[in-house]
Design a protein around this motif. Sequence first.
Motif, PDB file in Angstrom:
ATOM      1  N   GLY A  87      25.355  25.706  16.220  1.00 55.16           N
ATOM      2  CA  GLY A  87      26.677  25.697  15.616  1.00 55.16           C
ATOM      3  C   GLY A  87      27.098  24.336  15.102  1.00 55.16           C
ATOM      4  N   LYS A  88      27.058  23.332  15.964  1.00 55.92           N
ATOM      5  CA  LYS A  88      27.561  22.016  15.578  1.00 55.92           C
ATOM      6  C   LYS A  88      26.610  21.265  14.658  1.00 55.92           C
ATOM      7  CE  LYS A  88      25.807  19.551  19.665  1.00 55.92           C
ATOM      8  NZ  LYS A  88      26.181  18.726  20.835  1.00 55.92           N
ATOM      9  N   ASN A  89      25.347  21.671  14.592  1.00 55.23           N
ATOM     10  CA  ASN A  89      24.369  20.964  13.771  1.00 55.23           C
ATOM     11  C   ASN A  89      23.914  21.754  12.551  1.00 55.23           C
ATOM     12  OD1 ASN A  89      23.928  18.472  15.351  1.00 55.23           O
ATOM     13  ND2 ASN A  89      23.177  19.856  16.921  1.00 55.23           N
ATOM     14  N   SER A  90      24.465  22.937  12.359  1.00 54.46           N
ATOM     15  CA  SER A  90      23.962  23.813  11.297  1.00 54.46           C
ATOM     16  C   SER A  90      24.099  23.175   9.916  1.00 54.46           C
ATOM     17  CB  SER A  90      24.683  25.159  11.330  1.00 54.46           C
ATOM     18  OG  SER A  90      26.089  24.980  11.209  1.00 54.46           O
ATOM     19  N   ILE A 127       6.625  15.835   4.189  1.00 56.94           N
ATOM     20  CA  ILE A 127       8.055  16.026   3.895  1.00 56.94           C
ATOM     21  C   ILE A 127       8.551  17.334   4.505  1.00 56.94           C
ATOM     22  CG2 ILE A 127       9.728  16.444   2.042  1.00 56.94           C
ATOM     23  CD1 ILE A 127       7.989  14.561   0.288  1.00 56.94           C
ATOM     24  N   LEU A 128       7.796  18.404   4.284  1.00 58.37           N
ATOM     25  CA  LEU A 128       8.170  19.693   4.868  1.00 58.37           C
ATOM     26  C   LEU A 128       8.155  19.611   6.390  1.00 58.37           C
ATOM     27  CD1 LEU A 128       8.796  22.724   4.678  1.00 58.37           C
ATOM     28  CD2 LEU A 128       6.321  23.141   4.575  1.00 58.37           C
ATOM     29  N   GLY A 129       7.142  18.958   6.952  1.00 56.42           N
ATOM     30  CA  GLY A 129       7.040  18.835   8.401  1.00 56.42           C
ATOM     31  C   GLY A 129       8.215  18.101   8.997  1.00 56.42           C
ATOM     32  N   ILE A 130       8.693  17.053   8.331  1.00 54.41           N
ATOM     33  CA  ILE A 130       9.863  16.318   8.824  1.00 54.41           C
ATOM     34  C   ILE A 130      11.103  17.208   8.793  1.00 54.41           C
ATOM     35  CG2 ILE A 130      11.449  14.433   8.250  1.00 54.41           C
ATOM     36  CD1 ILE A 130       8.987  12.778   7.458  1.00 54.41           C
ATOM     37  N   GLY A 131      11.242  18.004   7.730  1.00 53.02           N
ATOM     38  CA  GLY A 131      12.369  18.938   7.659  1.00 53.02           C
ATOM     39  C   GLY A 131      12.333  19.958   8.785  1.00 53.02           C
ATOM     40  N   CYS A 132      11.154  20.509   9.044  1.00 53.99           N
ATOM     41  CA  CYS A 132      11.007  21.480  10.130  1.00 53.99           C
ATOM     42  C   CYS A 132      11.237  20.826  11.493  1.00 53.99           C
ATOM     43  CB  CYS A 132       9.612  22.102  10.087  1.00 53.99           C
ATOM     44  SG  CYS A 132       9.312  23.180   8.668  1.00 53.99           S
ATOM     45  N   ALA A 133      10.707  19.614  11.657  1.00 52.33           N
ATOM     46  CA  ALA A 133      10.861  18.903  12.927  1.00 52.33           C
ATOM     47  C   ALA A 133      12.322  18.578  13.200  1.00 52.33           C
ATOM     48  CB  ALA A 133      10.025  17.618  12.906  1.00 52.33           C
ATOM     49  N   TYR A 134      13.046  18.162  12.168  1.00 52.59           N
ATOM     50  CA  TYR A 134      14.467  17.859  12.331  1.00 52.59           C
ATOM     51  C   TYR A 134      15.253  19.116  12.715  1.00 52.59           C
ATOM     52  CZ  TYR A 134      19.191  16.238  11.223  1.00 52.59           C
ATOM     53  OH  TYR A 134      20.522  15.916  11.291  1.00 52.59           O
ATOM     54  N   GLY A 135      14.937  20.232  12.040  1.00 48.84           N
ATOM     55  CA  GLY A 135      15.618  21.480  12.366  1.00 48.84           C
ATOM     56  C   GLY A 135      15.394  21.901  13.810  1.00 48.84           C
ATOM     57  N   TYR A 136      14.159  21.716  14.297  1.00 55.22           N
ATOM     58  CA  TYR A 136      13.861  22.093  15.679  1.00 55.22           C
ATOM     59  C   TYR A 136      14.503  21.128  16.666  1.00 55.22           C
ATOM     60  CZ  TYR A 136      11.225  23.581  19.782  1.00 55.22           C
ATOM     61  OH  TYR A 136      10.883  24.043  21.020  1.00 55.22           O
ATOM     62  N   GLN A 137      14.470  19.839  16.357  1.00 61.25           N
ATOM     63  CA  GLN A 137      15.031  18.845  17.258  1.00 61.25           C
ATOM     64  C   GLN A 137      16.541  19.028  17.419  1.00 61.25           C
ATOM     65  OE1 GLN A 137      16.965  15.766  16.547  1.00 61.25           O
ATOM     66  NE2 GLN A 137      16.858  15.255  18.722  1.00 61.25           N
ATOM     67  N   LYS A 138      17.212  19.423  16.350  1.00 59.18           N
ATOM     68  CA  LYS A 138      18.660  19.553  16.383  1.00 59.18           C
ATOM     69  C   LYS A 138      19.141  20.879  16.968  1.00 59.18           C
ATOM     70  CE  LYS A 138      20.225  15.661  14.785  1.00 59.18           C
ATOM     71  NZ  LYS A 138      21.071  14.796  15.637  1.00 59.18           N
ATOM     72  N   THR A 139      18.307  21.899  16.953  1.00 57.20           N
ATOM     73  CA  THR A 139      18.757  23.225  17.385  1.00 57.20           C
ATOM     74  C   THR A 139      18.061  23.743  18.634  1.00 57.20           C
ATOM     75  OG1 THR A 139      17.121  24.395  16.031  1.00 57.20           O
ATOM     76  CG2 THR A 139      19.227  23.837  14.980  1.00 57.20           C
ATOM     77  N   ASN A 140      16.874  23.226  18.939  1.00 58.99           N
ATOM     78  CA  ASN A 140      16.055  23.742  20.046  1.00 58.99           C
ATOM     79  C   ASN A 140      15.767  25.230  19.878  1.00 58.99           C
ATOM     80  OD1 ASN A 140      14.611  23.349  22.491  1.00 58.99           O
ATOM     81  ND2 ASN A 140      16.305  24.189  23.680  1.00 58.99           N
ATOM     82  N   ASN A 141      15.693  25.664  18.646  1.00 57.34           N
ATOM     83  CA  ASN A 141      15.428  27.072  18.335  1.00 57.34           C
ATOM     84  C   ASN A 141      14.228  27.137  17.409  1.00 57.34           C
ATOM     85  OD1 ASN A 141      15.388  29.739  17.482  1.00 57.34           O
ATOM     86  ND2 ASN A 141      17.605  29.881  17.227  1.00 57.34           N
ATOM     87  N   ILE A 142      13.112  27.656  17.893  1.00 60.09           N
ATOM     88  CA  ILE A 142      11.868  27.666  17.126  1.00 60.09           C
ATOM     89  C   ILE A 142      11.981  28.497  15.855  1.00 60.09           C
ATOM     90  CG2 ILE A 142      10.840  29.650  18.307  1.00 60.09           C
ATOM     91  CD1 ILE A 142       9.060  26.404  17.138  1.00 60.09           C
ATOM     92  N   LEU A 143      12.911  29.440  15.818  1.00 50.44           N
ATOM     93  CA  LEU A 143      13.075  30.252  14.613  1.00 50.44           C
ATOM     94  C   LEU A 143      13.547  29.419  13.425  1.00 50.44           C
ATOM     95  CD1 LEU A 143      14.730  33.502  16.028  1.00 50.44           C
ATOM     96  CD2 LEU A 143      12.314  33.071  15.531  1.00 50.44           C
ATOM     97  N   VAL A 144      14.240  28.314  13.695  1.00 53.48           N
ATOM     98  CA  VAL A 144      14.744  27.479  12.602  1.00 53.48           C
ATOM     99  C   VAL A 144      13.598  26.854  11.801  1.00 53.48           C
ATOM    100  CG1 VAL A 144      16.097  25.419  12.039  1.00 53.48           C
ATOM    101  CG2 VAL A 144      16.973  27.080  13.699  1.00 53.48           C
TER     102      VAL A 144
END
Length: 292
Positions: free
Chosen positions: A150-153, A253-270
Amino acid sequence: MNSPFELFGLTLTLSTAISFFPALLALVALTFLMHRTAIGLAIVSVILGYYFEIINMIAALGITSLFLMSYGFNHFQRKLIKWLLGVGIFVFSILFFIHAFPGFSNPLVIESYMVSNNAVPFSKHLNFDKLMVAIALLALVVPRGRTSMGKNSGKVFVLSSLAIVSGLAGGVLSGLVEWEPKLSPILVGWVITNLLVTCYAEEAFFRGFIQTQMQNTFKHHHLGDKLTVFCSGVLFGLVHFPGGLAYTLIATILGIGCAYGYQKTNNILVPIYIHFVFNLLHFCLFTYPFLA
């Protein structure tokens, strides 16, 4: 039993469809946190795969070993045992990913198909080995606790969108692809295999398993989160190095985007869906897989 037929743009046999269907359902079940159901479906898929000779006994033992190591990694607390199990998971996963573990006969479901007129022909195997890595890690290793989506979306959406656009633009500027919007007849089959096999497996391994270990390693460093995201993205890029320098940079570049999404949400679906959206836009709007 083995007469080929077309389904969703994939060339299948009945034995292939029967063997893979429970495993694909297992990933759908894992999306909704139905872990026991997913493991049961995976067992059914392994039994059917063995019966229809998609895997042999060596492959079945390898799959069983991966699942047992994944279970132990999640339940044993002693550091040495956990470290050894982690190394085992890493080695088996890599061997499964590069199709170097013996005993798998991954069926070819798309053969030399011209997705784009000016591209190299596209072929696709339905990879039983890679699929088992996804199920083992998502069911037994990858944490799926409370998320902070929610807060990081907003931040995740902006940075992941930037990563996707930058990666696709990099593909055009480097001459790997050209702008070519299309609606391919194999789109549905491609979506099934790319999302449920490629994206689920790669993100479960690189983000759910590897990045989580990086996070634990860097957690006491004042730049721990940033180091984790950067290293996770770079590692993802490096494994794409056989495709060339430009391909490596785009994957980073894509990997950093995916890594940031996972780090901020702790949700592997992101990261799974960030990865998939990038691949889908590439498939539908640009040369696929790349210019000849």
